[in-house]
Design a protein around this motif. Structure first.
Motif, PDB file in Angstrom:
ATOM      1  N   VAL A 293       0.832  -1.205   0.000  1.00  0.00           N
ATOM      2  CA  VAL A 293       0.000   0.000   0.000  1.00  0.00           C
ATOM      3  C   VAL A 293       0.866   1.255   0.000  1.00  0.00           C
ATOM      4  CG1 VAL A 293      -0.291   0.210   2.522  1.00  0.00           C
ATOM      5  CG2 VAL A 293      -2.111   0.975   0.997  1.00  0.00           C
ATOM      6  N   ARG A 294       2.033   1.174   0.611  1.00  0.00           N
ATOM      7  CA  ARG A 294       2.954   2.308   0.588  1.00  0.00           C
ATOM      8  C   ARG A 294       3.476   2.564  -0.827  1.00  0.00           C
ATOM      9  NH1 ARG A 294       6.085   0.989   6.307  1.00  0.00           N
ATOM     10  NH2 ARG A 294       5.354   2.863   7.404  1.00  0.00           N
ATOM     11  N   ASP A 295       3.869   1.501  -1.501  1.00  0.00           N
ATOM     12  CA  ASP A 295       4.479   1.656  -2.825  1.00  0.00           C
ATOM     13  C   ASP A 295       3.448   1.954  -3.903  1.00  0.00           C
ATOM     14  OD1 ASP A 295       6.876   1.141  -1.614  1.00  0.00           O
ATOM     15  OD2 ASP A 295       7.099  -0.897  -2.386  1.00  0.00           O
ATOM     16  N   LEU A 296       2.340   1.222  -3.895  1.00  0.00           N
ATOM     17  CA  LEU A 296       1.376   1.357  -4.987  1.00  0.00           C
ATOM     18  C   LEU A 296       0.544   2.631  -4.867  1.00  0.00           C
ATOM     19  CD1 LEU A 296       0.325  -0.131  -7.514  1.00  0.00           C
ATOM     20  CD2 LEU A 296      -1.430  -1.166  -6.067  1.00  0.00           C
ATOM     21  N   LEU A 297       0.137   2.975  -3.651  1.00  0.00           N
ATOM     22  CA  LEU A 297      -0.730   4.140  -3.460  1.00  0.00           C
ATOM     23  C   LEU A 297       0.006   5.341  -2.876  1.00  0.00           C
ATOM     24  CD1 LEU A 297      -3.980   2.475  -2.016  1.00  0.00           C
ATOM     25  CD2 LEU A 297      -3.237   2.726  -4.395  1.00  0.00           C
ATOM     26  N   ASN A 298       1.301   5.172  -2.603  1.00  0.00           N
ATOM     27  CA  ASN A 298       2.082   6.237  -1.969  1.00  0.00           C
ATOM     28  C   ASN A 298       1.412   6.677  -0.665  1.00  0.00           C
ATOM     29  OD1 ASN A 298       4.315   7.970  -1.804  1.00  0.00           O
ATOM     30  ND2 ASN A 298       3.189   9.661  -2.759  1.00  0.00           N
ATOM     31  N   TRP A 299       0.909   5.691   0.099  1.00  0.00           N
ATOM     32  CA  TRP A 299       0.177   5.990   1.336  1.00  0.00           C
ATOM     33  C   TRP A 299       1.058   5.756   2.550  1.00  0.00           C
ATOM     34  CZ3 TRP A 299      -1.327   2.992   5.604  1.00  0.00           C
ATOM     35  CH2 TRP A 299      -2.272   3.588   6.461  1.00  0.00           C
ATOM     36  N   GLU A 300       0.974   6.674   3.487  1.00  0.00           N
ATOM     37  CA  GLU A 300       1.610   6.521   4.790  1.00  0.00           C
ATOM     38  C   GLU A 300       0.572   6.771   5.879  1.00  0.00           C
ATOM     39  OE1 GLU A 300       4.606   5.603   5.795  1.00  0.00           O
ATOM     40  OE2 GLU A 300       5.393   5.326   3.767  1.00  0.00           O
ATOM     41  N   PRO A 301       0.628   6.037   6.981  1.00  0.00           N
ATOM     42  CA  PRO A 301      -0.313   6.311   8.074  1.00  0.00           C
ATOM     43  C   PRO A 301      -0.189   7.767   8.513  1.00  0.00           C
ATOM     44  CG  PRO A 301       0.895   4.265   8.461  1.00  0.00           C
ATOM     45  CD  PRO A 301       1.555   4.922   7.290  1.00  0.00           C
ATOM     46  N   PRO A 302      -1.284   8.522   8.509  1.00  0.00           N
ATOM     47  CA  PRO A 302      -1.190   9.950   8.835  1.00  0.00           C
ATOM     48  C   PRO A 302      -0.888  10.250  10.289  1.00  0.00           C
ATOM     49  CG  PRO A 302      -3.468   9.331   8.422  1.00  0.00           C
ATOM     50  CD  PRO A 302      -2.625   8.158   8.032  1.00  0.00           C
ATOM     51  N   ILE A 303      -1.200   9.316  11.201  1.00  0.00           N
ATOM     52  CA  ILE A 303      -0.852   9.558  12.604  1.00  0.00           C
ATOM     53  C   ILE A 303      -0.046   8.389  13.141  1.00  0.00           C
ATOM     54  CG2 ILE A 303      -2.901  10.993  12.986  1.00  0.00           C
ATOM     55  CD1 ILE A 303      -4.076   8.687  14.637  1.00  0.00           C
TER      56      ILE A 303
END
Length: 319
Positions: A293-303
């Motif tokens: 999810v980090r690589d494909l969506l460039n998502w990081e947990p916001p908190i």
């Protein structure tokens, strides 16, 4: 002005559903409604009554003009004693009910169906340092997890047969304001300042704060690369049970009193008391890898975990 995108959240009175509706309604580009079992029991603006969810539920009125569906509603506990009856009960709601909903959604022109599944589809535990990944073979061990896996499998088939995009998210334990169950019990014990015999536990477990899960669902609603994908999610910071208790203690401005009792004694006591599964969650490891999810969506947990625990425990500081 462009038309707002219509979104339906099922299970809008539940722990995750409530948070989703509240947060999505803050986005001006969306028009969000939620389904609840009984509107009288949940007199919240925009809540639509659906009744029981099963293989024959009629969703047609609620699906009108909807472009995204987020399905959080599920049977979590069954009162049936027999194993076969329990599995049938979970399948009727979590499998047949989900697939009936998805078929009607596809027929109504819904573009994307986001399904909140469970890490229990992967299994109940991992070796420490060997986290679950999306490509691992499923290993569900109870009726709830089996019903969720079968729902996932049916959803992929519906996605292949229709134009509706499927997104499946498997969270581990979700915590946040209003959390119940074992997590709430642990927080209460820390708040009371009771000594806990967990100081020698050397496991690692993944958790996800309600805020982080809601944020990922929001991304998965619209991100082009989320279409027809499975994602595991966590806070990205795995904790041992003693670490979790110490951070909870910090969040409630208490001191965690942890006694280093060897695991074998705790396991024996749990066996004698018939609490093997509860002990496994305290003593065993369950980690998830969120690289995809980090690589494909460039998502990081916001908190962070600490911020998530602070929000979760804020109302319990004066317990």
């Amino acid at each position: 002005m462009a038309d707002k995108m219509e979104v339906l959240v099922s299970g809008a009175s539940g722990f995750v559903g409530q948070a989703l509706v509240k947060n999505l309604r803050d986005l001006p580009e969306l028009r969000v409604s939620g389904s609840v079992r009984s509107a009288q029991r949940n007199p919240i603006d925009g809540m639509l009554e659906i009744g029981d969810i099963h293989s024959k539920t009629d969703w047609s009125a609620l699906l009108r003009n909807k472009k995204v569906v987020i399905h959080t509603a599920a049977l979590l506990n069954s009162t049936h004693d027999e194993v076969a009856d329990r599995l049938a009960a979970f399948r009727e709601v979590n499998t047949a009910g989900t697939l009936n909903f998805a078929r009607q959604a596809a027929a109504a022109g819904v573009r994307r169906f986001v399904f909140i599944s469970s890490i229990k589809v992967n299994g109940e535990q991992t070796l420490r340092g060997v986290p679950f990944k999306e490509g691992d073979a499923p290993d569900p061990s109870d009726a709830y997890a089996i019903s969720k896996l079968e729902a996932e499998q049916g959803l992929w088939e519906i996605g292949r047969d229709t134009d509706m995009e499927i997104v499946v998210i498997r969270p581990p334990l979700v915590y946040g304001p209003g959390v119940k169950g074992n997590f709430a019990s642990l927080v209460a014990l820390v708040c009371r300042g009771l000594p806990l015999p967990l100081g020698a536990v050397e496991n690692k477990r993944s958790f996800v704060s309600l805020k982080n899960l809601v944020d990922l669902v929001t991304v998965c609603m619209v991100h082009p690369k989320a279409a027809n994908q499975l994602f595991l999610v966590s806070d990205g910071d795995d904790l041992s049970t003693p670490e979790l208790l110490r951070r909870v203690a910090t969040a409630v401005e208490k001191t965690a009193i942890l006694i280093p009792v060897p695991n074998r004694f705790l396991e024996f006591a749990a066996f004698v008391l018939g609490r093997k599964m509860q002990a496994q969650r305290l003593l065993g490891s369950l980690q998830v890898d969120i690289t995809k999810v980090r690589d494909l969506l460039n998502w990081e947990p916001p908190i962070s975990v600490d911020e998530g625990l602070r929000r979760c425990c804020e109302a319990k500081r004066d317990y």
